[in-house]
Write a protein that holds these residues in place. Structure first.
Motif, PDB file in Angstrom:
ATOM      1  N   THR A 150      16.238  81.058  55.403  1.00 40.21           N
ATOM      2  CA  THR A 150      15.322  80.047  55.907  1.00 40.21           C
ATOM      3  C   THR A 150      14.771  80.487  57.244  1.00 40.21           C
ATOM      4  OG1 THR A 150      16.558  78.291  54.780  1.00 40.21           O
ATOM      5  CG2 THR A 150      15.048  77.633  56.538  1.00 40.21           C
TER       6      THR A 150
ATOM      7  N   GLN B  54      20.467  81.971  50.434  1.00 41.45           N
ATOM      8  CA  GLN B  54      19.317  81.274  50.999  1.00 41.45           C
ATOM      9  C   GLN B  54      18.927  81.874  52.339  1.00 41.45           C
ATOM     10  OE1 GLN B  54      17.432  78.377  49.860  1.00 41.45           O
ATOM     11  NE2 GLN B  54      16.124  79.032  51.563  1.00 41.45           N
TER      12      GLN B  54
ATOM     13  N   VAL C 154      11.167  80.781  45.446  1.00 46.70           N
ATOM     14  CA  VAL C 154      10.939  79.515  46.129  1.00 46.70           C
ATOM     15  C   VAL C 154      10.894  78.433  45.056  1.00 46.70           C
ATOM     16  CG1 VAL C 154       9.308  78.197  47.517  1.00 46.70           C
ATOM     17  CG2 VAL C 154       9.678  80.629  47.988  1.00 46.70           C
TER      18      VAL C 154
ATOM     19  N   THR D  95      10.950  82.573  53.610  1.00 52.22           N
ATOM     20  CA  THR D  95      11.931  81.569  53.210  1.00 52.22           C
ATOM     21  C   THR D  95      12.031  81.503  51.694  1.00 52.22           C
ATOM     22  OG1 THR D  95      11.619  80.240  55.196  1.00 52.22           O
ATOM     23  CG2 THR D  95      12.492  79.122  53.250  1.00 52.22           C
ATOM     24  N   ALA D  96      13.233  81.689  51.173  1.00 50.25           N
ATOM     25  CA  ALA D  96      13.451  81.719  49.729  1.00 50.25           C
ATOM     26  C   ALA D  96      14.933  81.927  49.462  1.00 50.25           C
ATOM     27  CB  ALA D  96      12.649  82.848  49.082  1.00 50.25           C
TER      28      ALA D  96
END
Length: 117
Positions: free
Chosen positions: A114, A112, A40, A91-92
């Motif tokens: 999300t 990605q 992140v 998320t990362a």
């Protein structure tokens, strides 16, 4: 030279699933245990899951245990991360790399993931 390419990320609602893939353009991929990591912005890259060379042994961070499954297909030089019951905290940007005393291969661009809150 090894070139790692991660794919399969996207936007998914909480509780949803994604399957990430990590492919290697070289021919030595199958010789190493492999790990998935995530990062992140502003934080350290963290370990998510790992798999042995043969695929017989797997291990997970506590935060994903029971929800994520790592697997590999050495014939295709590919490692996978099946992610179920996704949460906003998942998320990362996700990356793969080898587990080796010789250090990491050059990092790929990542993929990605999300999960909106």
């Amino acid at each position: 030279q090894v070139q790692l390419v991660e794919s399969g990320g996207g936007l998914v609602q909480p509780g949803g699933s994604l399957r990430l893939s990590c492919a290697d353009s070289g021919r030595i991929f199958s010789s190493y245990p492999m790990n998935w990591f995530r990062q992140v912005p502003g934080k350290e890259r963290e370990f998510v899951a790992g798999i042995s060379t043969s695929g017989d042994s797997t291990y997970y961070a506590d935060s994903v245990k029971g929800r994520f499954t790592i697997s590999r297909d050495n014939a295709k030089n590919t490692v996978y991360l099946q992610m179920n019951s996704l949460k906003p905290e998942d998320t990362a940007v996700y990356y793969c790399n080898r587990r080796s005393p010789y250090g990491y291969w050059p990092w790929g661009q990542g993929t990605q993931v999300t999960v909106p809150s």
